[in-house]
Motif scaffolding. Structure first.
Motif, PDB file in Angstrom:
ATOM      1  N   ASN A 157       0.975  -1.101   0.182  1.00 30.91           N
ATOM      2  CA  ASN A 157       0.063   0.022   0.069  1.00 30.91           C
ATOM      3  C   ASN A 157       0.909   1.378  -0.192  1.00 30.91           C
ATOM      4  N   TYR A 186      -2.983   8.955  -4.586  1.00 30.58           N
ATOM      5  CA  TYR A 186      -2.672   7.720  -3.765  1.00 30.58           C
ATOM      6  C   TYR A 186      -3.716   6.991  -3.203  1.00 30.58           C
ATOM      7  N   GLU A 188      -7.038   5.551  -1.575  1.00 30.18           N
ATOM      8  CA  GLU A 188      -8.217   5.151  -1.750  1.00 30.18           C
ATOM      9  C   GLU A 188      -9.755   5.994  -1.664  1.00 30.18           C
ATOM     10  N   ASP A 199      -7.026  -2.328   1.960  1.00 32.02           N
ATOM     11  CA  ASP A 199      -6.450  -2.488   0.705  1.00 32.02           C
ATOM     12  C   ASP A 199      -5.148  -3.318   0.482  1.00 32.02           C
ATOM     13  N   LYS A 203      -5.064  -6.923  -1.910  1.00 28.86           N
ATOM     14  CA  LYS A 203      -3.809  -7.252  -2.667  1.00 28.86           C
ATOM     15  C   LYS A 203      -3.199  -8.592  -2.203  1.00 28.86           C
TER      16      LYS A 203
HETATM   17  N1  HSE Z   1      -4.342   3.182  -2.246  1.00 26.69           N
HETATM   18  C1  HSE Z   1      -3.726   2.611  -2.986  1.00 26.69           C
HETATM   19  C2  HSE Z   1      -2.236   2.467  -2.587  1.00 26.69           C
HETATM   20  C3  HSE Z   1      -3.638   2.698  -4.565  1.00 26.69           C
HETATM   21  O1  HSE Z   1      -1.915   3.451  -1.766  1.00 26.69           O
HETATM   22  O2  HSE Z   1      -1.366   1.481  -2.737  1.00 26.69           O
HETATM   23  C4  HSE Z   1      -2.774   1.658  -5.307  1.00 26.69           C
HETATM   24  O3  HSE Z   1      -3.391   0.285  -5.207  1.00 26.69           O
END
Ligand code: HSE
Length: 432
Positions: A157, A186, A188, A199, A203
């Protein structure tokens, strides 16, 4: 060859970046794909001042793109779950290949979406869903196909890494840095997804599935955020020779597979410990290749668009060959229905910070609670009270132990008369 027609749904940070990369690098991309790739339609509720969309058909209805008979590839960049899921399923139903950057969608609804795509003979590509510009999906699904993956760990992240780095290096406040991360595109839409690890859990869920060929199990991923990390923990960790990073970790062991996102102490001499700012990094250990490390920008318009466009190029090259030409959605032909271990069953090392009244025998009592449970101490620091009537702090780094044993030890330490408040516990990984 006929140009490939792409429909972009969403013209925000990533959608705008994708449009710009496709148009700016059009010639180079056509040389790679062996044919032109044209943006035939865009669905967006707002224009993006960074994009010159003159001459491109624009609608505010994403389903008009998903059902448009001229479109070959639908690019889903609207984010979220509900509309995005309907959009992707509609596009599949209409025989379109899909490219998405939506990790939440893949982690939670991936099984249903991939099954629909396979039934229809189309592909859903999602390189941009994990680690922004790093081609980690391609590396793991294809480049490491020879290996049994033993473990993987990553800073996945960018917002969280940016916040931790700025707090450590510049002493900035959490909220101040978060606001900058939002302004830079950057974070969400809901930034708690970034700082609470959701987040990263999306992933990690995807990475673990393609690493081991197991079902997507987002609901079994343990998640802990960074909002409780204090400056003193960062300083004490550094005194012990460690950096604190927000890590996604997964191991395939004889006891099972773990899946967890939490703040983690990492020895400062590991290359991944030095990955700062919005950069992401993923370490993957395979039984043939050994350790591998992938580093790059984890968020932002250009890096994410780089991954989206790579998927479009892959599809464009093999459009007529059908989905059989693409690698399996979750890398494996046969998915092993293995469950993820509960967090109490994982094994890791721990950093403990214990606030105590400065009395004789406290350290000995804490040490005996740990030793009675077979917990080995690797390092210990005692900080005397700074002022009269303030508390002493005991900082302990342990060897690896099963989490439920550590939970019992922490309970016993918190029950000591001299202990004040809760014990701070941060997991530690050596990554070797
Ligand atoms: N919000 C996510 C991050 C964006 O900061 O990594 C990329 O997936």
């Amino acid at each position: 060859m006929k140009p490939v027609k792409v429909g972009i749904c969403g013209l925000g940070t990533v959608g705008g970046g994708t449009f710009n990369v496709l148009t700016t690098n059009a010639q180079n991309i056509a040389r790679r794909a062996g044919r032109e790739i044209n943006v035939a339609q865009i669905a967006a509720r707002h224009t993006n001042p960074a994009c010159d969309t003159t001459g491109v058909a624009i609608t505010d209805d994403v389903f008009a793109v998903a059902t448009n008979p001229d479109i070959d590839i639908v690019v889903e960049l609207i984010g979220g779950y509900d509309v995005a899921k309907q959009l992707v399923l509609t596009a599949i139903e209409h025989g379109k290949h899909v490219v998405t950057a939506n990790k939440a969608l893949i982690a939670v609804h991936g099984a249903e979406i991939f099954a629909a795509a396979e039934a229809k003979g189309v592909s859903v590509m999602y390189e941009a869903a994990v680690a922004g510009g790093i081609p980690i999906i391609k590396a793991m699904r294809e480049g490491l196909a020879a290996n049994r993956i033993n473990w993987l760990a990553g800073i996945i992240n960018g917002t969280g890494n940016f916040i931790l780095t700025e707090m450590r290096d510049k002493g900035r406040t959490f909220s101040d840095v978060l606001q900058e991360a939002q302004e830079l595109g950057y974070a969400e839409a809901d930034p708690t997804f970034d700082v609470e690890g959701i987040d990263a859990a999306h992933k990690l869920t995807i990475l673990a599935s393609i690493a081991y060929g197991i079902p997507l199990q987002f609901e079994r991923c343990y998640t802990e955020g960074i909002s409780t990390i204090t400056r003193e923990d960062v300083e004490y960790a550094e005194e012990l020779g460690y950096r604190i990073k927000h890590l996604g970790v997964s191991n395939q062991t004889e006891r099972g597979i773990d899946l967890r996102v939490h703040p983690t102490l990492i020895p400062e001499n590991r290359p991944i410990a030095k990955v700062d700012g919005v950069l992401n990094a993923v370490m993957v250990n395979g039984n043939a290749v050994g350790d591998t490390l992938y580093v790059g920008a984890g968020a932002g318009a250009g890096p994410t668009a780089s991954a989206v466009v790579a998927d479009i190029v892959d599809l464009a090259r093999t459009l007529e060959a059908g989905s059989g030409a693409q690698v399996n959605h979750l890398a494996y032909n046969v998915i092993d229905p293995v469950d993820v271990l509960p967090i109490e069953e994982i094994e890791t090392a721990y950093y403990l910070r214990i606030q105590v009244q400065d009395k004789t025998g406290v350290l000995a009592a804490v040490a005996s609670i740990l030793s009675e449970r077979g917990i080995n101490i690797e390092a210990i620091i005692q900080k005397e009270p700074q002022e009269e009537e303030s508390l002493a702090q005991i900082i302990i780094l342990t060897h690896r132990i099963i989490e439920k044993t550590m939970n019992e030890a922490i309970g016993a330490i918190e029950n000591l008369d001299s202990t004040v408040g809760h014990v701070t516990r941060i997991r530690a990984e050596y990554l070797d």
